[in-house]
Design an enzyme around this catalytic site. Structure first.
Site, short mmCIF file in Angstrom:
data_model
loop_
_atom_site.label_atom_id
_atom_site.label_comp_id
_atom_site.label_asym_id
_atom_site.label_seq_id
_atom_site.Cartn_x
_atom_site.Cartn_y
_atom_site.Cartn_z
N THR A 297 -6.38 9.96 -4.25
CA THR A 297 -7.77 10.41 -4.76
C THR A 297 -7.20 12.00 -5.23
OG1 THR A 297 -7.58 11.41 -2.34
CG2 THR A 297 -8.76 9.35 -2.89
N TYR B 174 -7.61 17.98 -1.76
CA TYR B 174 -6.13 18.38 -1.14
C TYR B 174 -5.40 18.24 -2.05
CZ TYR B 174 -4.81 13.27 -1.43
OH TYR B 174 -4.53 12.10 -1.90
N ARG C 113 -10.14 0.71 -6.59
CA ARG C 113 -10.45 1.09 -5.17
C ARG C 113 -11.68 2.04 -5.08
NH1 ARG C 113 -7.04 5.74 -1.48
NH2 ARG C 113 -7.02 4.33 0.37
N TYR D 184 -12.16 1.62 1.08
CA TYR D 184 -11.42 2.59 2.24
C TYR D 184 -12.76 3.12 2.79
CZ TYR D 184 -8.45 5.85 4.55
OH TYR D 184 -7.75 6.76 5.30
N HIS E 226 0.93 -1.14 0.26
CA HIS E 226 0.00 -0.07 -0.18
C HIS E 226 0.94 1.25 0.04
CE1 HIS E 226 -3.90 2.31 0.75
NE2 HIS E 226 -3.19 2.84 1.31
N ASP F 159 2.11 2.97 3.13
CA ASP F 159 1.19 4.17 3.03
C ASP F 159 1.99 5.45 2.53
OD1 ASP F 159 -1.28 5.31 2.72
OD2 ASP F 159 -1.26 6.22 4.57
N ARG G 275 -14.56 12.94 3.95
CA ARG G 275 -13.62 13.98 3.95
C ARG G 275 -12.66 14.10 2.77
NH1 ARG G 275 -9.15 11.82 6.11
NH2 ARG G 275 -9.48 10.13 7.45
N ASN H 109 -2.42 13.38 4.08
CA ASN H 109 -3.20 14.19 4.87
C ASN H 109 -2.78 13.97 6.29
OD1 ASN H 109 -5.50 15.08 3.15
ND2 ASN H 109 -5.31 13.01 2.43
N HIS I 141 -6.70 -0.45 6.05
CA HIS I 141 -6.38 0.25 7.34
C HIS I 141 -7.23 -0.57 8.19
CE1 HIS I 141 -3.94 2.35 4.58
NE2 HIS I 141 -5.03 3.37 4.43
#
Length: 301
Positions: free
Chosen positions: A78, A50, A125, A158, A32, A250, A131, A255, A182
């Site tokens: 994303t 973001y 995914r 997710y 990941h 990750d 958020r 973020n 996660h």
């Protein structure tokens, strides 16, 4: 100068992580991780929530070699939306040592799926974290599953712990391998023996469900580098479902401004023997499981 300027509070990845004490077994897979841009080459999506600092393929592969991994699973970020070019470019420069997880729309064509499969994509995914994205109706995701079925792809989902009850019927109805990011983001301030995490373990009892035991830096309320409150949750999943767990860095840790610190990737590696407590579990977590899921042709050869 880049046309994309990272958010003012964005925390960029650690450029000089420590060397971990833990040495992964030969053939280990970082299952990941992400690539961001660079934005001048692979622009960030207009609808993104973001704007990160650039973190491209060359930096990712240097980290892979430094930590002692052999391969990567690169998950579409994303901030790039459904434009998978940065991820696919990273696959193209991996010398066969990376596979990809894409983000696609329900209108994706069979030809586009075939091209991504040839490039090394093996999953899509679905992100339900509000958020970060605006989740779509169930029919949207079912349409995508129908389109990818011919290539034997799986899905990665997710979500946050509070979402599982709402999506239970939909998730458990899907006739496809599902990998949860996660551990479904459990509240690790609560007991791993409590009712909330018990629901996730019941979810894992479905034989098509896998989980990434990842992101102590994101889930923990304990101080780094130990992240002690994360450990019993991940260990419970590894001990109970040793053939359906994955681990990943990750990187580059998107973020983390919401958490308030950027982790040391070497220190994160040293959590692995605390959650997979013997060589057999470590080999399944880091080698056997990701190879079976992403390179089955090598396992079956």
């Amino acid at each position: 100068m880049s046309a994309f300027i990272a958010d003012a509070d964005w925390l960029c990845f650690d450029p000089a992580p420590s060397k971990p004490d833990f040495t992964p077994p030969p053939g280990a897979v970082d299952a990941h991780c992400h690539v961001f841009g660079p934005g001048d080459v692979f622009p960030y999506a207009p609808e993104r929530k973001y704007t990160p600092c650039d973190a491209g393929r060359d930096q990712l592969y240097r980290l892979r070699d430094f930590l002692g991994f052999d391969r990567n699973i690169i998950v579409q970020a994303t901030c790039h939306g459904t434009d998978n070019r940065a991820m696919i470019d990273a696959l193209a420069h991996s010398k066969g040592k990376a596979r990809g997880v894409a983000t696609v729309g329900a209108d994706i064509s069979a030809g586009e799926i075939a091209a991504m499969h040839a490039a090394g994509v093996r999953a899509v995914r679905f992100n339900y974290v509000r958020r970060l994205v605006d989740p779509r109706p169930d029919a949207h995701y079912r349409a995508i599953i129908d389109r990818i079925a011919a290539h034997g792809w799986h899905i990665v989902i997710y979500f946050e712990a509070a979402d599982l009850a709402e999506k239970w019927a939909f998730f458990t109805s899907l006739p496809i391998t599902i990998v949860v990011d996660h551990m479904g983001r459990p509240d690790v301030t609560k007991s791993p023996d409590g009712p909330e995490f018990a629901q996730f373990l019941r979810f894992m009892e479905h034989g098509n469900i896998w989980s990434k035991v990842t992101c102590p830096e994101r889930l923990s309320k304990s101080p780094p580098p130990g992240y002690d409150d994360f450990v019993p949750f991940a260990r419970a999943v590894v001990d109970r479902f040793p053939d359906r767990v994955l681990w990943g860095t990750d990187w580059p840790h998107p973020n983390m401004n919401m958490v308030g610190h950027m982790p040391d990737d070497g220190a994160l590696m040293d959590i692995i023997p605390r959650i997979a407590t013997n060589a057999d579990l470590q080999h399944r977590l880091l080698v056997a499981n990701p190879m079976r899921l992403y390179w089955p042709e090598e396992v079956d050869a």
